[in-house]
Write an enzyme that holds these catalytic residues in place. Structure first.
Site, mmCIF file in Angstrom:
data_model
loop_
_atom_site.group_PDB
_atom_site.id
_atom_site.type_symbol
_atom_site.label_atom_id
_atom_site.label_comp_id
_atom_site.label_asym_id
_atom_site.label_seq_id
_atom_site.Cartn_x
_atom_site.Cartn_y
_atom_site.Cartn_z
ATOM 1 N N TYR A 144 -9.646 3.481 -3.226
ATOM 2 C CA TYR A 144 -9.407 4.586 -2.566
ATOM 3 C C TYR A 144 -7.809 4.326 -2.332
ATOM 4 C CZ TYR A 144 -8.802 7.119 1.821
ATOM 5 O OH TYR A 144 -8.794 7.891 2.895
ATOM 6 N N ASP A 239 -1.271 0.263 -5.720
ATOM 7 C CA ASP A 239 -1.638 0.532 -4.381
ATOM 8 C C ASP A 239 -1.714 -0.563 -3.635
ATOM 9 O OD1 ASP A 239 -3.885 2.738 -2.580
ATOM 10 O OD2 ASP A 239 -2.447 1.266 -2.041
ATOM 11 N N LYS A 267 -0.130 -0.051 6.203
ATOM 12 C CA LYS A 267 -0.753 -1.235 7.124
ATOM 13 C C LYS A 267 0.317 -2.125 7.603
ATOM 14 C CE LYS A 267 -4.995 -0.087 4.939
ATOM 15 N NZ LYS A 267 -5.911 0.469 5.841
#
Ligand code: KE4
Length: 431
Positions: A144, A239, A267
């Site tokens: 994702y 990613d 994050k």
């Protein structure tokens, strides 16, 4: 466990917020029950509206690697906010964080701040398409990368499959530009490149997959992507929104020695405030406006409070021993969970790297999304709720990670494993 206030808040929230939540996974859809509405958090604990307290292994889905309300991070935010909260103009704070990222992450010589992981991956893909003049991208099933249209695709039929929309609202024309292959499948990588190589602008991959559960790369998988991208003239995008500053200070690329062309971060980078980034070699990044022709922008990009929180977080993580400590904690949990599952006769497999671990109710190995989906969902749900009732907050989905922080001490980890023993006994009774 008292839940009246959270139940009442959820009913009220649903009247003004879709599903009562601002991100779908928070609604507990895959595990059932009422999501605790959190009132405050400190260290490794969160406290909900009903006064329940939990040892937290979600950590806001990764950012809270120092623990909640870390004093140094709060002081940094306080200093910044007393000077105002957003200017929409360049600041020295942005330079400090950018220089820290460039010094830490091997592939990054220049970096652009954005406000979410979705923005980071969307922008990195636009840069790759602009720089190569190609439109097609390759991603992996179960990975994702945020909710940009071209990344919300399901694998179609066939070998190197052309994407089909995984959500209404995603134009088929966008989805068709995304080829999907099986994670950790070297044959699938070769087939995808043999079929589409010269059309590919980029391959985007989670170097450790954290959205199908936690699935490490098999030896040679990332190296094969690097080789095939070089041969095809495609860019390799890591990613690292989860793995950046989580598995190592320099991310998965530092740990594994495979250097991508572009890296997406998020994050941990924002220390709990909205900040993310994408970066890479100068000759790529200088193609971004205003120096180059490829456009990307953001009102709150480089927000001073987020920069201050991020810089304070990275300053603490840069201290020697941080990742050894995080690694000890995650290994202690993973090994302890495995021992208790084995003792209860429950098929189970775990993986742990740096400050992240994962588990499946599956005998293992789990190397891709198809295998992850074979895990026992009923046992996961039972384990999740037993742990929640005992005061331990895991991600409400079998396809997420477990995040430890520097605030999780031995006592909390031991208490977690004691609760897991009770939870495993309940799982053992489920066929
Ligand atoms: P955001 O747009 O949610 O900041 O980041 C998107 C993203 C990009 N790349 C990776 C590897 C990610 O894991 C994410 C977001 N992660 C999810 C859960 N794994 C965030 C939680 C949520 O969706 O609410």
């Amino acid at each position: 466990m008292k839940t009246e206030k959270s139940k009442r808040l959820l009913r009220r929230a649903r009247r003004s917020i879709p599903g009562g939540v601002n991100s779908p996974v928070r609604a507990f859809g895959s595990v059932g029950g009422t999501p605790p509405f959190i009132a405050r958090a400190e260290g490794c604990r969160i406290f909900d509206a009903d006064g329940n307290s939990f040892i937290d292994y979600v950590g806001s889905w990764g950012p809270m690697i120092l623990g909640h309300a870390n004093p140094a991070v709060l002081r940094a935010i306080e200093r910044a906010m007393k000077r105002g909260t957003s200017y929409g103009a360049p600041t020295a704070l942005e330079i400090e964080l950018a220089e820290r990222i460039c010094a830490a992450v091997p592939s990054v010589e220049k970096v652009r701040m954005v406000s979410s992981g979705t923005e980071a991956t969307m922008s990195a893909l636009r840069l790759a398409r602009g720089a190569t003049g190609r439109d097609r991208i390759l991603k992996f099933e179960g990975c994702y990368h945020g909710h940009a249209d071209g990344l919300l695709v399901n694998a179609g039929s066939g070998l190197a499959t052309l994407g089909i929309p995984s959500s209404p609202g995603v134009p088929a024309a966008y989805a068709k530009l995304t080829v999907q292959a099986k994670y950790n499948d070297l044959g699938a990588v070769d087939r995808a490149f043999d079929r589409w190589g010269r059309d590919l602008a980029a391959v985007i991959v989670e170097p450790f997959a954290g959205n199908m559960g936690f699935v490490p790369p098999i030896p040679g998988f990332l190296e094969s992507l690097r080789r095939r991208c070089d041969r095809a003239g495609a860019l390799l995008i890591f990613d690292e929104v989860i793995t950046g500053f989580r598995v190592a200070y320099g991310g998965a690329q530092q740990l594994l020695g495979v250097t991508p062309d572009l890296t997406c971060l998020g994050k941990v980078l924002g220390g709990g405030l909205p900040a993310a980034a994408y970066g890479g070699r100068r000759e790529l990044m200088d193609q971004m406006a205003p120096d180059g022709p490829i456009y990307q922008a953001g009102t709150l990009s480089g927000n001073p409070l987020a920069m201050a929180a991020g810089a304070a977080t990275l300053r603490r993580l840069a201290r020697s021993g941080s990742y050894e400590a995080l690694g000890r904690k995650s290994r202690l949990l993973a090994e302890g969970l495995q021992q208790r599952a084995d003792a209860a006769g429950v098929p189970f497999t775990t993986a742990a790297v740096g400050g992240v671990l994962g588990f499946f109710f599956h005998p293992g190995p789990v190397r891709n999304f198809d295998e992850a989906k074979q895990a026992h969902e009923g046992r996961f749900r039972t384990f999740f709720h037993s742990m929640l009732e005992q005061g331990f907050y895991l991600a409400p989905s079998a396809y997420e990670c477990v995040f430890v922080s520097l605030a999780h001490r031995r006592a909390e980890l031991d208490a977690t494993l004691a609760a897991a023993e009770v939870a495993m006994a309940r799982c053992a009774r489920i066929r």
